[in-house]
Design a protein around this motif. Structure first.
Motif, PDB file in Angstrom:
ATOM      1  N   MET A   1       0.826  -1.207   0.000  1.00  0.00           N
ATOM      2  CA  MET A   1       0.000   0.000   0.000  1.00  0.00           C
ATOM      3  C   MET A   1       0.859   1.256   0.000  1.00  0.00           C
ATOM      4  O   MET A   1       0.559   2.214  -0.702  1.00  0.00           O
ATOM      5  N   GLY A   2       1.926   1.252   0.778  1.00  0.00           N
ATOM      6  CA  GLY A   2       2.821   2.405   0.805  1.00  0.00           C
ATOM      7  C   GLY A   2       3.481   2.648  -0.536  1.00  0.00           C
ATOM      8  O   GLY A   2       3.655   3.787  -0.954  1.00  0.00           O
ATOM      9  N   THR A   3       3.816   1.565  -1.221  1.00  0.00           N
ATOM     10  CA  THR A   3       4.424   1.678  -2.546  1.00  0.00           C
ATOM     11  C   THR A   3       3.447   2.297  -3.531  1.00  0.00           C
ATOM     12  O   THR A   3       3.808   3.189  -4.305  1.00  0.00           O
ATOM     13  N   ILE A   4       2.201   1.840  -3.520  1.00  0.00           N
ATOM     14  CA  ILE A   4       1.182   2.396  -4.420  1.00  0.00           C
ATOM     15  C   ILE A   4       0.969   3.870  -4.137  1.00  0.00           C
ATOM     16  O   ILE A   4       0.920   4.686  -5.060  1.00  0.00           O
ATOM     17  N   LYS A   5       0.868   4.242  -2.861  1.00  0.00           N
ATOM     18  CA  LYS A   5       0.692   5.655  -2.517  1.00  0.00           C
ATOM     19  C   LYS A   5       1.853   6.494  -3.026  1.00  0.00           C
ATOM     20  O   LYS A   5       1.661   7.591  -3.537  1.00  0.00           O
ATOM     21  N   ALA A   6       3.059   5.974  -2.924  1.00  0.00           N
ATOM     22  CA  ALA A   6       4.236   6.722  -3.377  1.00  0.00           C
ATOM     23  C   ALA A   6       4.254   6.853  -4.898  1.00  0.00           C
ATOM     24  O   ALA A   6       4.505   7.933  -5.430  1.00  0.00           O
TER      25      ALA A   6
ATOM     26  N   CYS B   1       0.597  -4.336 -10.186  1.00  0.00           N
ATOM     27  CA  CYS B   1       1.232  -4.442  -8.880  1.00  0.00           C
ATOM     28  C   CYS B   1       1.626  -5.905  -8.703  1.00  0.00           C
ATOM     29  O   CYS B   1       0.764  -6.790  -8.784  1.00  0.00           O
ATOM     30  N   ASP B   2       2.903  -6.151  -8.503  1.00  0.00           N
ATOM     31  CA  ASP B   2       3.412  -7.529  -8.409  1.00  0.00           C
ATOM     32  C   ASP B   2       2.984  -8.366  -9.606  1.00  0.00           C
ATOM     33  O   ASP B   2       2.556  -9.508  -9.470  1.00  0.00           O
ATOM     34  N   LYS B   3       3.049  -7.760 -10.792  1.00  0.00           N
ATOM     35  CA  LYS B   3       2.719  -8.407 -12.065  1.00  0.00           C
ATOM     36  C   LYS B   3       1.237  -8.755 -12.205  1.00  0.00           C
ATOM     37  O   LYS B   3       0.856  -9.581 -13.022  1.00  0.00           O
ATOM     38  N   HIS B   4       0.382  -8.114 -11.413  1.00  0.00           N
ATOM     39  CA  HIS B   4      -1.063  -8.295 -11.517  1.00  0.00           C
ATOM     40  C   HIS B   4      -1.690  -6.992 -11.994  1.00  0.00           C
ATOM     41  O   HIS B   4      -1.378  -5.918 -11.480  1.00  0.00           O
ATOM     42  N   LEU B   5      -2.566  -7.077 -12.971  1.00  0.00           N
ATOM     43  CA  LEU B   5      -3.246  -5.911 -13.502  1.00  0.00           C
ATOM     44  C   LEU B   5      -4.246  -5.376 -12.488  1.00  0.00           C
ATOM     45  O   LEU B   5      -5.008  -6.143 -11.895  1.00  0.00           O
ATOM     46  N   LEU B   6      -4.233  -4.068 -12.261  1.00  0.00           N
ATOM     47  CA  LEU B   6      -5.212  -3.438 -11.369  1.00  0.00           C
ATOM     48  C   LEU B   6      -6.377  -2.932 -12.213  1.00  0.00           C
ATOM     49  O   LEU B   6      -6.181  -2.170 -13.149  1.00  0.00           O
TER      50      LEU B   6
END
Length: 82
Positions: free
Chosen positions: A2-7, A45-50
């Protein structure tokens, strides 16, 4: 994660990412941030499509259908007239 996505998305402290259930998250952020994130999609994210859907308080989590997304392709030297 989650922190990575926010950044990566450059979200402010008011933004929230909540785990609803396995592989289903609720993203809460200001409209400007939402528009920017969606305009820069697709995201992985981690090779998964959002995949994203607008929140509908009348739907239960299992009622959301995530089966489409938009991709923009840039193709070079494609022969015309095929």
């Amino acid at each position: 994660m989650m922190g990575t996505i926010k950044a990566i998305w450059k979200l402010n402290r008011k933004a929230e990412i909540l785990a609803v259930e396995e592989n289903l998250f609720l993203f809460k952020f200001q409209r400007e941030a939402k528009n920017r994130v969606l305009e820069e999609a697709p995201w992985t994210c981690d090779k998964h499509l959002l995949l994203f859907k607008d929140f509908d308080r009348d739907l239960r989590p299992e009622q959301y259908v995530f089966n489409t997304t938009t991709f923009y392709l840039k193709m070079y030297d494609l022969p015309l007239g095929m």
